[in-house]
Design a protein around this motif. Structure first.
Motif, PDB file in Angstrom:
ATOM      1  N   UNK A 234       5.978  14.160  -6.900  1.00 54.16           N
ATOM      2  CA  UNK A 234       4.791  13.307  -6.923  1.00 54.16           C
ATOM      3  C   UNK A 234       4.180  13.273  -5.524  1.00 54.16           C
ATOM      4  N   UNK A 235       2.881  13.530  -5.457  1.00 50.55           N
ATOM      5  CA  UNK A 235       2.171  13.663  -4.188  1.00 50.55           C
ATOM      6  C   UNK A 235       0.961  12.732  -4.197  1.00 50.55           C
ATOM      7  N   UNK A 236       0.855  11.869  -3.223  1.00 53.02           N
ATOM      8  CA  UNK A 236      -0.302  10.979  -3.153  1.00 53.02           C
ATOM      9  C   UNK A 236      -1.583  11.779  -2.960  1.00 53.02           C
ATOM     10  N   UNK A 237      -1.553  12.743  -2.065  1.00 53.54           N
ATOM     11  CA  UNK A 237      -2.776  13.488  -1.750  1.00 53.54           C
ATOM     12  C   UNK A 237      -3.210  14.400  -2.887  1.00 53.54           C
ATOM     13  N   UNK A 238      -2.273  14.855  -3.716  1.00 51.01           N
ATOM     14  CA  UNK A 238      -2.649  15.672  -4.865  1.00 51.01           C
ATOM     15  C   UNK A 238      -3.191  14.808  -6.003  1.00 51.01           C
ATOM     16  N   UNK A 239      -2.770  13.552  -6.050  1.00 56.35           N
ATOM     17  CA  UNK A 239      -3.155  12.675  -7.159  1.00 56.35           C
ATOM     18  C   UNK A 239      -4.458  11.929  -6.915  1.00 56.35           C
ATOM     19  N   UNK A 240      -4.881  11.826  -5.666  1.00 55.49           N
ATOM     20  CA  UNK A 240      -6.093  11.058  -5.377  1.00 55.49           C
ATOM     21  C   UNK A 240      -7.351  11.654  -6.009  1.00 55.49           C
ATOM     22  N   UNK A 241      -7.643  12.958  -5.851  1.00 57.14           N
ATOM     23  CA  UNK A 241      -8.845  13.494  -6.512  1.00 57.14           C
ATOM     24  C   UNK A 241      -8.852  13.293  -8.024  1.00 57.14           C
ATOM     25  N   UNK A 242      -7.736  13.532  -8.741  1.00 59.98           N
ATOM     26  CA  UNK A 242      -7.771  13.258 -10.180  1.00 59.98           C
ATOM     27  C   UNK A 242      -8.096  11.809 -10.526  1.00 59.98           C
ATOM     28  N   UNK A 243      -7.590  10.865  -9.737  1.00 62.33           N
ATOM     29  CA  UNK A 243      -7.907   9.467 -10.025  1.00 62.33           C
ATOM     30  C   UNK A 243      -9.411   9.232  -9.895  1.00 62.33           C
ATOM     31  N   UNK A 244     -10.015   9.744  -8.827  1.00 62.37           N
ATOM     32  CA  UNK A 244     -11.467   9.599  -8.678  1.00 62.37           C
ATOM     33  C   UNK A 244     -12.200  10.228  -9.859  1.00 62.37           C
ATOM     34  N   UNK A 245     -11.776  11.416 -10.264  1.00 60.35           N
ATOM     35  CA  UNK A 245     -12.474  12.108 -11.347  1.00 60.35           C
ATOM     36  C   UNK A 245     -12.315  11.386 -12.676  1.00 60.35           C
ATOM     37  N   UNK A 246     -11.145  10.814 -12.926  1.00 60.44           N
ATOM     38  CA  UNK A 246     -10.953  10.070 -14.172  1.00 60.44           C
ATOM     39  C   UNK A 246     -11.770   8.778 -14.165  1.00 60.44           C
ATOM     40  N   UNK A 247     -11.834   8.109 -13.025  1.00 63.69           N
ATOM     41  CA  UNK A 247     -12.678   6.913 -12.931  1.00 63.69           C
ATOM     42  C   UNK A 247     -14.150   7.281 -13.095  1.00 63.69           C
ATOM     43  N   UNK A 248     -14.561   8.403 -12.495  1.00 63.24           N
ATOM     44  CA  UNK A 248     -15.945   8.861 -12.668  1.00 63.24           C
ATOM     45  C   UNK A 248     -16.218   9.241 -14.117  1.00 63.24           C
ATOM     46  N   UNK A 325      -2.600  10.596   3.265  1.00 61.33           N
ATOM     47  CA  UNK A 325      -2.230   9.800   2.100  1.00 61.33           C
ATOM     48  C   UNK A 325      -2.777   8.380   2.208  1.00 61.33           C
ATOM     49  N   UNK A 326      -2.858   7.861   3.410  1.00 62.98           N
ATOM     50  CA  UNK A 326      -3.340   6.487   3.586  1.00 62.98           C
ATOM     51  C   UNK A 326      -4.822   6.373   3.268  1.00 62.98           C
ATOM     52  N   UNK A 327      -5.630   7.302   3.751  1.00 67.95           N
ATOM     53  CA  UNK A 327      -7.067   7.200   3.463  1.00 67.95           C
ATOM     54  C   UNK A 327      -7.350   7.559   2.007  1.00 67.95           C
ATOM     55  N   UNK A 328      -6.508   8.406   1.409  1.00 66.62           N
ATOM     56  CA  UNK A 328      -6.660   8.662  -0.024  1.00 66.62           C
ATOM     57  C   UNK A 328      -6.415   7.394  -0.832  1.00 66.62           C
ATOM     58  N   UNK A 329      -5.399   6.646  -0.461  1.00 68.24           N
ATOM     59  CA  UNK A 329      -5.124   5.396  -1.171  1.00 68.24           C
ATOM     60  C   UNK A 329      -6.240   4.384  -0.922  1.00 68.24           C
ATOM     61  N   UNK A 330      -6.762   4.334   0.299  1.00 68.43           N
ATOM     62  CA  UNK A 330      -7.885   3.428   0.566  1.00 68.43           C
ATOM     63  C   UNK A 330      -9.051   3.731  -0.365  1.00 68.43           C
ATOM     64  N   UNK A 331      -9.353   5.012  -0.557  1.00 62.89           N
ATOM     65  CA  UNK A 331     -10.502   5.379  -1.390  1.00 62.89           C
ATOM     66  C   UNK A 331     -10.240   5.114  -2.871  1.00 62.89           C
ATOM     67  N   UNK A 332      -9.041   5.460  -3.359  1.00 65.04           N
ATOM     68  CA  UNK A 332      -8.773   5.271  -4.787  1.00 65.04           C
ATOM     69  C   UNK A 332      -8.642   3.798  -5.146  1.00 65.04           C
ATOM     70  N   UNK A 333      -7.999   3.010  -4.293  1.00 62.78           N
ATOM     71  CA  UNK A 333      -7.884   1.576  -4.572  1.00 62.78           C
ATOM     72  C   UNK A 333      -9.265   0.919  -4.622  1.00 62.78           C
TER      73      UNK A 333
END
Length: 639
Positions: A234-248, A325-333
């Protein structure tokens, strides 16, 4: 829908019986019409265990919406300049559309037209013609038949909700990818059931720090989240773009996101796509330290996976905190908080995510940008991100925090840095940072953004989308006989995700213009990429696994996957279970480095094998990923 699937499966059965006969379609469909009156139920016994060669008439095997353009591709595969004309005479034949339930009365007849006067297409090696049947709009189940040879297409549907079951199957991929969660009936099909994985001693509930493995005081509870791809790390940086795309995907078309996708959270009043995103965000929260920083990845130290994942007893370790990973979490949250706050039941969670986003934002701005946090001692992918990618995540965080917080620092950050992001500095940056385009599009429409900054973003976006993109963005239907143009270099590892992103960018352009004609053009182009993934490609394959029960005739049968890539899951046609349905495979890869003979000698669009063998390095071609799945879901849910 049961009737639709009945006709499709029975048609496939008769196709395989009558394929040598030129007039198979009339015989088979007449029998179907008669049998359907008295028989209605499961047709699993009729499904062939062997995969026939795809037909020369290629269609979206799921179908089309009534008002959309509908163009079948007539194919002469692997053509040469020395071919006798008889080998491609069928390209200019007359074709007819017949209903499965009334085959004796064709609803449309017309002649196919050669693409580029019969030129061989270099990216596929094929000669191709187009058969336009856009005027057929009445809902129903159809096939296309060559009136001279009797050859026929796969059955397909015309319906307003033609993609809904496909969307459900594709979205449920994330449910099957859940770590630390029982996959059991009635939510999991019994063929793909498994217990919760990685909850044993030394695993995700008590993960150790990889740089201090014997220090029990550093144990952390990091259970949950999604397996990344074919692997279970499990990778935070790999999972951040999918979260944005699913929310979009949700915000772009909320009507298709119902609460009945048959996951454990279904029928709770929240769209299931948001429930699925919540599952991953719960893991993100466990990856965040008290100071706001976020650990970058979690996984094992070797490749000795067990099948199924619940049988894996290896210890698990987490890697250091990192700026990426920290800025990815900032953006997804922040993005999730903005979406979730519209649901009263999710307001407390939205508040929590907003505060955690601010913590991560502040941590990121107090620390230098880091690009070497992941030593890859934890296998396998390198989770580090370059500075430009991290800047894009920071822009996304600023966009969504500016909507949540009355604080000018976020607008000022956008003003100072948005032009430095990948979409504005690389010719195809819109494809590899598509979430940045989506985020800035939201900002350009914000009711609260400062007028001057918003105007600058809107102007730059407009120039980017309508003036600065390569010229082929305006001609994707005509440059490619399969109506989904992509340059040769983009047929790389994960090319199917790039196809989806091409479609999504076309949808953004369509939604960004007031010119009705241009909007229609880019919508049709976006659909071209979707149809490509659904079978309108040189191989005639639906690039989703095991979709036979949802209407596909020729679906991806295998994928490289540590759970669904062998044993009883090996092959959709020949194994007792086959892989779970709806996984988007990686796609053609002209840069394939494995030992499978002949792959790299093919034209780019044919550099694909429907295999899962480790010794053939099939992770380079057929491995799925949460990062491939999300852009496809975003594209599919637009229609």
């Amino acid at each position: 829908m049961k009737a639709t699937l009945f006709f499709r499966k029975l048609s496939l059965f008769f196709r395989q019986i009558y394929r040598p006969q030129k007039q198979w379609i009339f015989a088979s469909l007449c029998v179907i019409s008669a049998i359907a009156v008295v028989v209605f139920g499961g047709c699993g016994a009729l499904q062939s265990s062997s995969l026939a060669a795809p037909p020369s008439i290629l269609v979206d095997q799921f179908g089309y919406r009534p008002g959309d353009a509908k163009v079948a591709v007539i194919q002469q595969a692997s053509a040469t300049t020395e071919d006798d004309p008889s080998l491609y005479a069928h390209l200019t034949d007359t074709f007819q559309i017949v209903r499965v339930d009334n085959p004796a009365a064709p609803v449309y007849t017309g002649q196919a037209e050669l693409w580029e006067a019969g030129k061989i297409h270099p990216q596929s090696g094929d000669r191709v013609a187009w058969f336009d049947f856009s005027t057929v709009q009445t809902p129903g189940e159809y096939v296309i038949q060559n009136t001279r040879t009797g050859d026929a297409s796969a059955p397909f549907a015309i319906a307003e909700d033609v993609y809904q079951n496909v969307l459900i199957a594709a979205t449920r991929m994330y449910y099957y990818q859940r770590s630390g969660f029982d996959k059991v009936p009635p939510y999991a099909d019994a063929r793909w059931a498994d217990g919760a994985a990685y909850l044993g001693p030394g695993q995700d509930t008590e993960a150790r720090f990889v740089d201090d493995k014997e220090n029990a005081e550093l144990e952390r509870d990091m259970r949950g989240g999604w397996f990344d791809a074919g692997d279970t790390n499990k990778y935070v940086t790999f999972a951040s773009p999918p979260i944005h795309q699913l929310l979009d995907a949700y915000t772009q078309n909320p009507a298709v996101w119902t609460d009945d996708f048959n996951i454990p959270e279904s029928n709770n009043g929240i769209p299931d796509i948001l429930d699925e995103v919540r599952y991953e965000l719960d893991w993100f929260q466990r990856m965040q330290d008290d100071d706001g920083g976020v650990f970058i990845k979690l996984g094992t130290l070797d490749y000795n996976d067990a099948r199924p994942p619940s049988q894996d007893r290896r210890p698990r370790f987490y890697a250091p905190k990192c700026s990426s990973s920290t800025i990815d979490v900032a953006s997804t949250f922040a993005h999730a908080a903005l979406v979730f706050r519209d649901f009263p039941e999710l307001q407390p969670l939205a508040d929590t995510l907003e505060q955690r986003s601010l913590q991560a934002w502040n941590w990121f701005n107090r620390h230098p940008v880091q690009t070497e946090c992941d030593t890859q001692e934890i296998k396998a992918g390198d989770a580090d991100r370059d500075p430009v990618t991290q800047l894009g995540s920071a822009i996304l965080a600023a966009v969504y925090l500016s909507e949540l917080q009355d604080d000018p620092q976020f607008d000022n950050y956008i003003r100072e840095h948005f032009r430095e992001t990948r979409p504005f500095n690389e010719s195809l940056g819109v494809l590899y940072a598509s979430s940045v385009v989506d985020g800035l599009t939201i900002y350009s429409q914000s009711a609260t953004a400062p007028a001057d900054i918003q105007a600058a973003v809107k102007t730059e976006l407009s120039q980017l989308l309508f003036e600065q993109l390569p010229i082929f963005f305006q001609h994707s239907l005509t440059l490619d006989p399969y109506r989904a143009f992509m340059p040769d270099p983009q047929y790389h590892w994960g090319s199917n995700a790039v196809k989806s992103r091409f479609g999504n960018i076309n949808h953004v352009i369509s939604s960004s213009t007031d010119n009705a004609q241009k909007s229609q053009q880019y919508t049709e182009q976006a659909l071209g990429y979707l149809h490509y993934l659904h079978g309108v490609n040189p191989l005639g394959i639906v690039y989703l696994t095991n979709m036979y029960e949802d209407g596909a005739e020729y679906s991806a049968n295998e994928m490289f996957h540590k759970w669904f890539g062998g044993g009883i899951y090996d092959n959709a046609q020949t194994s007792s279970s086959g892989p779970a349905p709806g996984y988007v495979t990686g796609g053609p890869n002209k840069n394939y480095t494995g030992p499978a003979e002949g792959v790299v000698d093919q034209p780019p669009m044919r550099t694909y094998l429907d295999r899962n063998d480790t010794e053939l390095l099939m992770w380079e071609i057929t491995e799925p990923s949460i990062a491939y799945q999300a852009p496809y879901i975003q594209l599919l849910s637009s229609f």
